[in-house]
Design an enzyme around this catalytic site. Structure first.
Site, short mmCIF file in Angstrom:
data_model
loop_
_atom_site.label_atom_id
_atom_site.label_comp_id
_atom_site.label_asym_id
_atom_site.label_seq_id
_atom_site.Cartn_x
_atom_site.Cartn_y
_atom_site.Cartn_z
N ASP A 126 0.85 -1.34 0.26
CA ASP A 126 -0.48 -0.11 0.04
C ASP A 126 0.73 1.01 -0.02
OD1 ASP A 126 -2.26 1.90 0.02
OD2 ASP A 126 -2.21 1.78 2.53
N GLU B 30 -1.95 -0.68 -4.91
CA GLU B 30 -2.36 -0.51 -5.11
C GLU B 30 -2.67 0.77 -5.74
OE1 GLU B 30 -6.26 0.13 -2.60
OE2 GLU B 30 -4.77 1.33 -2.38
N ASP C 297 -2.85 0.77 7.31
CA ASP C 297 -1.93 0.73 6.36
C ASP C 297 -1.49 -0.35 5.45
OD1 ASP C 297 -1.64 3.49 5.80
OD2 ASP C 297 -0.79 3.37 7.17
#
EC number: 3.1.21.10
Length: 164
Positions: A7, A66, A138
């Protein structure tokens, strides 16, 4: 097979690794890389070295990142893109193939809806990886990205078997 989910972020870069054994997923590790200071170059170096250390320590077979969504703050989006570049570079340099997933696709794969809240993502990550202790939101997002990629790989494997 082990999948590293990343992430990307300049303040906190979450990472999580899941082991994939057929339809079963197992938590391996998760964490957050948090650079200090305000100098962008130094922050990027810290993120890169931290991610390289994670890859060296755990030896994942694949990675997933992502995709960045564009928001109203163009400068913020550009900076996030630089962190995302690090998230793509480190595993690619280690010879890993890297999957990329839109935030809504990750949420849909893990929660079932594309507009889930962070607490819903963390809840479903805990549900799918029993006993996991999350290093933070996260890290939960990173594990969700790894789970999404694992589901994608499982679907691809089933399609290959069906066509054989």
């Amino acid at each position: 097979m082990q999948v590293l989910g990343i992430d990307p972020g300049l303040r906190n870069m979450g990472w999580g690794i899941v082991a994939v054994d057929g339809p079963r997923l197992r938590h391996v590790a998760n964490g957050v890389i948090t650079p200090e200071g305000t100098d962008l170059g130094a922050r990027l170096v810290t993120l890169y070295r931290g991610l390289c250390a994670v890859i060296a320590a755990h030896g994942p077979d694949q990675a997933a990142v992502e995709q960045t969504f564009v928001n109203k703050d163009a400068v913020g989006t550009l900076k996030l893109g630089q962190a995302r570049g690090i998230a793509l570079l480190a595993p690619a340099e280690a010879g890993l193939s890297v999957g990329e997933y839109a935030p809504n696709a990750v949420k849909k794969a893990v929660v079932g809806v594309g507009h889930a809240a962070k607490d819903q993502i963390a809840h479903m990550v805990r549900f799918q990886l029993p006993g996991v202790v999350l290093a933070g939101p996260d890290a939960a997002d990173a594990l969700a990205i790894a789970i999404c990629h694992a589901h994608h790989l499982q679907g691809r494997s089933l399609r290959i078997k069906a066509s054989a």
